[in-house]
Scaffold this motif. Structure first.
Motif, PDB file in Angstrom:
ATOM      1  N   VAL A 176      19.907 -23.789 -19.352  1.00  0.00           N
ATOM      2  CA  VAL A 176      19.323 -22.539 -19.851  1.00  0.00           C
ATOM      3  C   VAL A 176      18.154 -22.855 -20.786  1.00  0.00           C
ATOM      4  CG1 VAL A 176      19.772 -20.417 -21.144  1.00  0.00           C
ATOM      5  CG2 VAL A 176      21.542 -21.351 -19.629  1.00  0.00           C
ATOM      6  N   GLY A 177      18.374 -23.836 -21.656  1.00  0.00           N
ATOM      7  CA  GLY A 177      17.311 -24.224 -22.582  1.00  0.00           C
ATOM      8  C   GLY A 177      16.106 -24.804 -21.877  1.00  0.00           C
ATOM      9  N   SER A 178      16.345 -25.572 -20.825  1.00  0.00           N
ATOM     10  CA  SER A 178      15.219 -26.153 -20.089  1.00  0.00           C
ATOM     11  C   SER A 178      14.378 -25.080 -19.411  1.00  0.00           C
ATOM     12  CB  SER A 178      15.743 -27.143 -19.051  1.00  0.00           C
ATOM     13  OG  SER A 178      16.261 -28.288 -19.686  1.00  0.00           O
ATOM     14  N   ILE A 179      15.038 -24.065 -18.860  1.00  0.00           N
ATOM     15  CA  ILE A 179      14.311 -22.968 -18.217  1.00  0.00           C
ATOM     16  C   ILE A 179      13.487 -22.204 -19.244  1.00  0.00           C
ATOM     17  CG2 ILE A 179      14.593 -20.757 -17.046  1.00  0.00           C
ATOM     18  CD1 ILE A 179      17.057 -21.998 -15.652  1.00  0.00           C
ATOM     19  N   ILE A 180      14.117 -21.877 -20.375  1.00  0.00           N
ATOM     20  CA  ILE A 180      13.427 -21.100 -21.410  1.00  0.00           C
ATOM     21  C   ILE A 180      12.281 -21.903 -22.019  1.00  0.00           C
ATOM     22  CG2 ILE A 180      13.663 -20.033 -23.690  1.00  0.00           C
ATOM     23  CD1 ILE A 180      16.566 -19.346 -22.900  1.00  0.00           C
ATOM     24  N   PHE A 181      12.596 -23.119 -22.461  1.00  0.00           N
ATOM     25  CA  PHE A 181      11.603 -23.899 -23.198  1.00  0.00           C
ATOM     26  C   PHE A 181      10.596 -24.580 -22.285  1.00  0.00           C
ATOM     27  CE2 PHE A 181      14.643 -23.269 -26.570  1.00  0.00           C
ATOM     28  CZ  PHE A 181      13.846 -23.204 -27.706  1.00  0.00           C
ATOM     29  N   GLY A 182      10.948 -24.768 -21.012  1.00  0.00           N
ATOM     30  CA  GLY A 182       9.936 -25.272 -20.092  1.00  0.00           C
ATOM     31  C   GLY A 182       8.773 -24.312 -19.994  1.00  0.00           C
ATOM     32  N   GLY A 183       9.096 -23.017 -19.889  1.00  0.00           N
ATOM     33  CA  GLY A 183       8.043 -22.009 -19.853  1.00  0.00           C
ATOM     34  C   GLY A 183       7.267 -21.946 -21.157  1.00  0.00           C
ATOM     35  N   ILE A 184       7.981 -22.042 -22.277  1.00  0.00           N
ATOM     36  CA  ILE A 184       7.311 -22.026 -23.581  1.00  0.00           C
ATOM     37  C   ILE A 184       6.376 -23.220 -23.713  1.00  0.00           C
ATOM     38  CG2 ILE A 184       7.664 -22.214 -26.086  1.00  0.00           C
ATOM     39  CD1 ILE A 184      10.303 -20.708 -25.706  1.00  0.00           C
ATOM     40  N   SER A 185       6.870 -24.395 -23.315  1.00  0.00           N
ATOM     41  CA  SER A 185       6.071 -25.613 -23.428  1.00  0.00           C
ATOM     42  C   SER A 185       4.815 -25.555 -22.561  1.00  0.00           C
ATOM     43  CB  SER A 185       6.926 -26.820 -23.029  1.00  0.00           C
ATOM     44  OG  SER A 185       6.198 -28.013 -23.112  1.00  0.00           O
ATOM     45  N   ASP A 186       4.937 -25.026 -21.348  1.00  0.00           N
ATOM     46  CA  ASP A 186       3.778 -24.937 -20.463  1.00  0.00           C
ATOM     47  C   ASP A 186       2.798 -23.859 -20.900  1.00  0.00           C
ATOM     48  OD1 ASP A 186       4.437 -27.016 -18.711  1.00  0.00           O
ATOM     49  OD2 ASP A 186       5.745 -25.735 -17.514  1.00  0.00           O
ATOM     50  N   THR A 194       3.318 -17.552 -15.841  1.00  0.00           N
ATOM     51  CA  THR A 194       4.637 -17.684 -15.230  1.00  0.00           C
ATOM     52  C   THR A 194       4.783 -19.034 -14.526  1.00  0.00           C
ATOM     53  OG1 THR A 194       3.820 -16.572 -13.247  1.00  0.00           O
ATOM     54  CG2 THR A 194       4.885 -15.197 -14.901  1.00  0.00           C
ATOM     55  N   PRO A 195       4.870 -20.117 -15.278  1.00  0.00           N
ATOM     56  CA  PRO A 195       4.992 -21.438 -14.642  1.00  0.00           C
ATOM     57  C   PRO A 195       6.248 -21.581 -13.817  1.00  0.00           C
ATOM     58  CG  PRO A 195       5.335 -21.560 -17.028  1.00  0.00           C
ATOM     59  CD  PRO A 195       4.800 -20.205 -16.746  1.00  0.00           C
ATOM     60  N   LEU A 196       7.339 -20.904 -14.185  1.00  0.00           N
ATOM     61  CA  LEU A 196       8.561 -21.001 -13.398  1.00  0.00           C
ATOM     62  C   LEU A 196       8.383 -20.400 -12.013  1.00  0.00           C
ATOM     63  CD1 LEU A 196      11.287 -20.206 -16.072  1.00  0.00           C
ATOM     64  CD2 LEU A 196      11.023 -22.341 -14.814  1.00  0.00           C
ATOM     65  N   ARG A 197       7.712 -19.247 -11.938  1.00  0.00           N
ATOM     66  CA  ARG A 197       7.435 -18.642 -10.631  1.00  0.00           C
ATOM     67  C   ARG A 197       6.483 -19.519  -9.838  1.00  0.00           C
ATOM     68  NH1 ARG A 197       5.507 -12.662 -11.385  1.00  0.00           N
ATOM     69  NH2 ARG A 197       5.307 -12.904  -9.121  1.00  0.00           N
ATOM     70  N   ALA A 198       5.562 -20.174 -10.526  1.00  0.00           N
ATOM     71  CA  ALA A 198       4.609 -21.040  -9.841  1.00  0.00           C
ATOM     72  C   ALA A 198       5.306 -22.219  -9.165  1.00  0.00           C
ATOM     73  CB  ALA A 198       3.557 -21.550 -10.831  1.00  0.00           C
ATOM     74  N   ALA A 238       6.180 -36.095 -10.995  1.00  0.00           N
ATOM     75  CA  ALA A 238       6.214 -35.315  -9.757  1.00  0.00           C
ATOM     76  C   ALA A 238       5.540 -33.948  -9.869  1.00  0.00           C
ATOM     77  CB  ALA A 238       7.672 -35.124  -9.307  1.00  0.00           C
ATOM     78  N   PHE A 239       5.212 -33.484 -11.091  1.00  0.00           N
ATOM     79  CA  PHE A 239       4.734 -32.111 -11.257  1.00  0.00           C
ATOM     80  C   PHE A 239       3.380 -32.073 -11.939  1.00  0.00           C
ATOM     81  CE2 PHE A 239       9.381 -31.993 -11.247  1.00  0.00           C
ATOM     82  CZ  PHE A 239       9.607 -31.100 -10.209  1.00  0.00           C
ATOM     83  N   PRO A 240       2.541 -31.079 -11.588  1.00  0.00           N
ATOM     84  CA  PRO A 240       1.216 -30.932 -12.211  1.00  0.00           C
ATOM     85  C   PRO A 240       1.344 -30.439 -13.647  1.00  0.00           C
ATOM     86  CG  PRO A 240       1.634 -29.090 -10.745  1.00  0.00           C
ATOM     87  CD  PRO A 240       2.776 -30.046 -10.552  1.00  0.00           C
ATOM     88  N   THR A 241       0.316 -30.660 -14.429  1.00  0.00           N
ATOM     89  CA  THR A 241       0.351 -30.379 -15.866  1.00  0.00           C
ATOM     90  C   THR A 241       0.710 -28.933 -16.158  1.00  0.00           C
ATOM     91  OG1 THR A 241      -1.349 -32.065 -16.211  1.00  0.00           O
ATOM     92  CG2 THR A 241      -0.981 -30.502 -18.001  1.00  0.00           C
ATOM     93  N   ARG A 242       0.172 -27.987 -15.387  1.00  0.00           N
ATOM     94  CA  ARG A 242       0.345 -26.571 -15.701  1.00  0.00           C
ATOM     95  C   ARG A 242       1.801 -26.117 -15.592  1.00  0.00           C
ATOM     96  NH1 ARG A 242      -1.589 -26.979 -10.563  1.00  0.00           N
ATOM     97  NH2 ARG A 242      -0.593 -25.738  -8.919  1.00  0.00           N
ATOM     98  N   MET A 243       2.631 -26.895 -14.909  1.00  0.00           N
ATOM     99  CA  MET A 243       4.043 -26.538 -14.780  1.00  0.00           C
ATOM    100  C   MET A 243       4.942 -27.763 -14.938  1.00  0.00           C
ATOM    101  SD  MET A 243       4.128 -25.855 -10.637  1.00  0.00           S
ATOM    102  CE  MET A 243       2.533 -25.034 -10.515  1.00  0.00           C
ATOM    103  N   ARG A 244       4.437 -28.784 -15.612  1.00  0.00           N
ATOM    104  CA  ARG A 244       5.182 -30.049 -15.704  1.00  0.00           C
ATOM    105  C   ARG A 244       6.472 -29.898 -16.503  1.00  0.00           C
ATOM    106  NH1 ARG A 244       1.245 -33.741 -16.864  1.00  0.00           N
ATOM    107  NH2 ARG A 244       1.106 -33.985 -14.610  1.00  0.00           N
ATOM    108  N   ALA A 245       6.418 -29.279 -17.667  1.00  0.00           N
ATOM    109  CA  ALA A 245       7.630 -29.142 -18.476  1.00  0.00           C
ATOM    110  C   ALA A 245       8.673 -28.286 -17.757  1.00  0.00           C
ATOM    111  CB  ALA A 245       7.293 -28.526 -19.834  1.00  0.00           C
TER     112      ALA A 245
END
Length: 467
Positions: free
Chosen positions: A86-96, A256-260, A394-401
């Motif tokens: 849950v934290g990775s989903i939330i903070f991944g978006g925040i970080s990106d 919306t990096p998660l949707r991306a 494996a992931f581009p900068t805009r959605m790496r986190a």
């Protein structure tokens, strides 16, 4: 599947190490910060396994069956593991969206407060089941913030690292896991020596277990202050943010990096492959590491101090295993080492774990049993020294986190229920041997996940690996 990847610089010859690259001061600070943060994270994760195991009766009623008692103990560990995705989903978006540094600071503050609150909880005698419920709730909330810490800090460090050093740096950061385990063992062992925790009402069971939780909170405070004062924002993220600020066609993707992750076919396929790989690695963790202290102390009635000491030494060996795998992955390729390690888990780790259980169940030599366990541990868990950098590449900068966080942590959900799988398997095999099935599953999934994936050793962290 085509496993080629972009190579902005000439790739080294197969099996050859590239020329040594110099790391900037910022890269070194970010690397050490990520290592320290990961270490604090794992210190807090394994608080129930090491510090609370000898005092778990503080939160339980008397007279419950050993299997139920062990399962409740496992749940205190699993609650954090379920919070991390849950934290990775939330903070991944925040970080990106708003930066790696800011996301890390918020996450560290959150799990630090949660750890301090756990140290103040009353037990079953005061609150009944309310004590264990609050413990599980705080473990879950703390897990959310823990997931946010590494989802933000690890990409920041590796984005600052030159490509020829990424394998070693990734292994060093990942090696914070055994260091965190060693640290909590080093705190707990003296307490167990002076405050034995095997009997109800003992000093350790009443209050001694709180000391490691307080230490975990203080480590969180120290990490927050160090990160706040010493670490700058990722240059790769700042460059990507500046580019997207002027590109109207990427504005929605930035929001919306998660949707991306799911809209891009190449990235989506890579995400699913990485999740398969990580599910296998997490099954190895949950079957080789998580049940051991509970099985040995609660089920096989081994001395808590001896078990804690043996696991501490095992994790010293594991730290060296992380560094070794990181070096080999940089030299010979991450994918190749992951395939080999998956096969080794099925063969070597299963046999080592089985031999350890049989020796202890039959009253055999404890030292020999723990040496065999250490072999099983190093073979199956050292690949985590490759996994962090492999996922981030494996992931581009805009959605790496977001990509790294989802692949690393969401894959943990299914393996987190290992205690229930063990209960189910116990209906047709002895309970203490049930981890063997899960270890084998972990090895098979790790091998398959690596087999269908790319080699990323020479990939640029400004580009996504091609499918």
């Amino acid at each position: 599947m085509d496993r080629t990847q972009p190579a902005p610089t000439a790739a080294p010859a197969s099996g050859a190490l590239p020329a040594r690259a110099t790391m900037s001061k910022q890269a070194k600070r970010a690397t050490h910060a990520a290592f320290f943060g990961f270490g604090v994270d794992y210190f807090d994760i394994y608080l129930p396994v090491v510090a609370l195991a000898p005092a778990i009766h503080f939160f339980q009623p008397k007279g419950i069956p050993p299997t139920v008692e062990t399962t409740i103990f496992y749940l205190t560990f699993a609650a954090t593991l379920l919070g991390r995705p849950v934290g990775s989903i939330i903070f991944g978006g925040i970080s990106d969206r708003v930066g790696r540094r800011n996301a890390t600071l918020i996450a560290v503050a959150g799990f630090t407060v949660s750890t301090f609150l756990m140290a103040a909880l009353p037990g079953y005698a005061q609150w009944g089941y309310g004590g264990i419920i609050c413990l599980l709730l705080l473990r879950f909330i703390g897990g959310i913030f823990m997931g946010g810490e590494y989802t933000s800090a690890n990409p920041l460090a590796l984005e600052a690292c030159p490509a020829p050093r990424r394998g070693i740096v990734g292994a060093y950061i990942g090696g914070a896991y055994p260091i965190g385990y060693i640290a909590i063992s080093a705190v707990t062992l003296p307490l167990l020596s002076f405050l034995p925790g095997g009997s109800a009402g003992s000093a350790y069971q009443e209050w001694g277990w709180r000391v490691p939780f307080l230490v975990g909170g203080l480590l969180g405070v120290a990490f927050f202050l160090f990160f706040y004062r010493s670490i700058d924002e990722s240059e790769a993220w700042k460059a990507e943010a500046a580019k997207e600020a002027t590109a109207t066609d990427s504005a929605q993707e930035k929001k919306t990096p998660l949707r991306a992750l799911w809209r891009d076919r190449v990235v989506r396929r890579r995400l699913l492959q990485m999740m398969l790989l990580m599910t296998g690695l997490w099954f190895a963790v949950q079957s080789v590491i998580s049940p051991v202290s509970g099985l040995l102390i609660t089920y096989l009635k081994q001395d808590a101090g001896a078990v804690t000491t043996a696991l501490l030494l095992s994790n010293v060996a594991l730290f060296l295993g992380y560094l070794t795998f990181g070096h080999l992955g940089q030299r010979y390729g991450r994918r190749r080492l992951l395939i080999i390690s998956g096969i080794g888990t099925v063969v070597v780790s299963v046999l080592g774990f089985l031999a350890m259980l049989m020796i202890l169940q039959n009253g055999g030599n404890f030292t020999l049993a723990m040496v065999l366990y250490t072999v099983s541990l190093v073979v199956s868990i050292s690949p985590f020294g490759i996994a962090t950098v492999y996922l981030i590449e494996a992931f581009p900068t805009r959605m790496r986190a977001s990509g790294y966080g989802v692949a690393y942590s969401v894959s943990l959900v299914i393996p987190s229920f290992y205690s229930f799988y063990m209960l189910g398997l116990s209906s047709f095999m002895p309970y203490i041997y049930t981890p063997l099935v899960l270890i084998a599953i972990g090895g098979v999934l790790t091998t398959l996940g690596a087999k269908i994936g790319p080699e990323t050793r020479d990939a640029s962290l400004t580009e996504v690996v091609a499918a």
